[in-house]
Design an enzyme around this catalytic site. Structure first.
Site, PDB file in Angstrom:
ATOM      1  CG  ASP A  10      -1.576   1.245   1.439  1.00 17.26           C
ATOM      2  OD1 ASP A  10      -2.544   1.545   0.369  1.00 17.26           O
ATOM      3  OD2 ASP A  10      -1.462   1.828   2.603  1.00 17.26           O
ATOM      4  CG  ASP A  12      -0.961   7.467   0.188  1.00 18.13           C
ATOM      5  OD1 ASP A  12      -0.232   8.095   0.059  1.00 18.13           O
ATOM      6  OD2 ASP A  12      -2.058   7.503  -0.633  1.00 18.13           O
ATOM      7  CD  GLN A  54      -3.748   7.616  -4.330  1.00 19.82           C
ATOM      8  OE1 GLN A  54      -4.211   8.938  -4.096  1.00 19.82           O
ATOM      9  NE2 GLN A  54      -3.001   7.090  -3.348  1.00 19.82           N
ATOM     10  CB  CYS A  87      -8.570   1.864  -7.163  1.00 20.96           C
ATOM     11  SG  CYS A  87     -10.525   1.837  -7.142  1.00 20.96           S
ATOM     12  CG  HIS A  89     -13.235   3.468 -10.021  1.00 19.85           C
ATOM     13  ND1 HIS A  89     -12.097   2.315 -10.191  1.00 19.85           N
ATOM     14  CD2 HIS A  89     -13.369   3.819 -10.931  1.00 19.85           C
ATOM     15  CE1 HIS A  89     -11.935   2.132 -11.338  1.00 19.85           C
ATOM     16  NE2 HIS A  89     -12.861   3.148 -12.197  1.00 19.85           N
ATOM     17  CB  CYS A  97      -9.514  -1.873  -9.234  1.00 13.80           C
ATOM     18  SG  CYS A  97     -10.107  -0.414  -9.511  1.00 13.80           S
ATOM     19  NE  ARG A  98     -13.220   2.580  -2.018  1.00 12.95           N
ATOM     20  CZ  ARG A  98     -12.681   3.541  -1.658  1.00 12.95           C
ATOM     21  NH1 ARG A  98     -11.728   4.465  -2.467  1.00 12.95           N
ATOM     22  NH2 ARG A  98     -12.653   4.035  -0.433  1.00 12.95           N
TER      23      ARG A  98
END
Length: 198
Positions: A10, A12, A54, A87, A89, A97-98
């Site tokens: 990941d 952030d 994102q 991602c 969305h 994808c999220r």
């Protein structure tokens, strides 16, 4: 020999300090040990990538170009990474994808020509671990100040920091077990609550 062929991080809160909806490369600050951890994997011939939600793109707060500029800075400071899976969305877009859905993990694994079962996903919240589980990959949680206690309790494998997580992946397979059933569903719901904007 390492049980994994690729490690997906990941972004952030895991590789770099979380700046919500960051579109400014100058605000990128790696977490302690991030560069060391990635370098250690590369030294052992293990591919590395990033899987990141994102949703600021869907919300109109940042652009795809902003995200790419930030990602390039992360590559400079921490990488280089072999693959980036993003991602764009929002939580209600219904995409595959999220995270905690498995799409990003599966796509990144395919780009690395690696089966998800041969990948580990390292993240700081339950959605990262749940995405790994749904994709058939190993999940490793590295908690920080925004990780909920229930997410840590539900994670199949927890490490105190990135270098430790990587060394444990190199030393042997992650601890057996995975978040399943109601516990996993709760983690997934919590990870997408209003307090988790990514």
């Amino acid at each position: 020999m390492s049980p994994v062929k690729a490690v997906l991080f990941d972004r952030d809160g895991t590789l770099v300090h979380d700046v919500p909806y960051n579109g400014d490369p100058d605000r990128v600050r790696p977490v302690d040990g991030a560069r060391e951890a990635v370098a250690l994997l590369r030294a052992h011939g293990i591919r590395v990538g990033v899987v990141t939600n994102q949703s600021g793109i869907a919300r109109g707060l940042i652009t795809g170009t902003d995200v790419r500029r930030v990602n390039r800075r992360v590559d400079e400071l921490v990488g280089p990474f072999d693959v980036w899976a993003i991602c764009p969305h929002g939580p209600d877009d219904g995409c595959r994808c999220r995270k905690p859905r498995p799409g990003l993990v599966r796509w990144a694994a395919a780009r690395l020509c690696t089966a998800p079962a041969d990948c580990a996903v390292v993240g700081d919240i339950g959605a990262d671990v749940e995405a790994a589980h749904r994709a058939g990959a190993h999940g490793v949680l590295v908690p920080n100040e925004r990780t909920r206690p229930e997410e840590t309790a539900a994670a199949p494998h927890v490490a105190p920091d990135l270098p430790t997580a990587v060394r444990e992946l190199l030393d042997g397979p992650p601890e057996a077990g995975a978040s399943t059933g109601a516990g996993a569903a709760a983690v997934a719901r919590d990870a997408q609550s209003p307090g988790r904007p990514l």
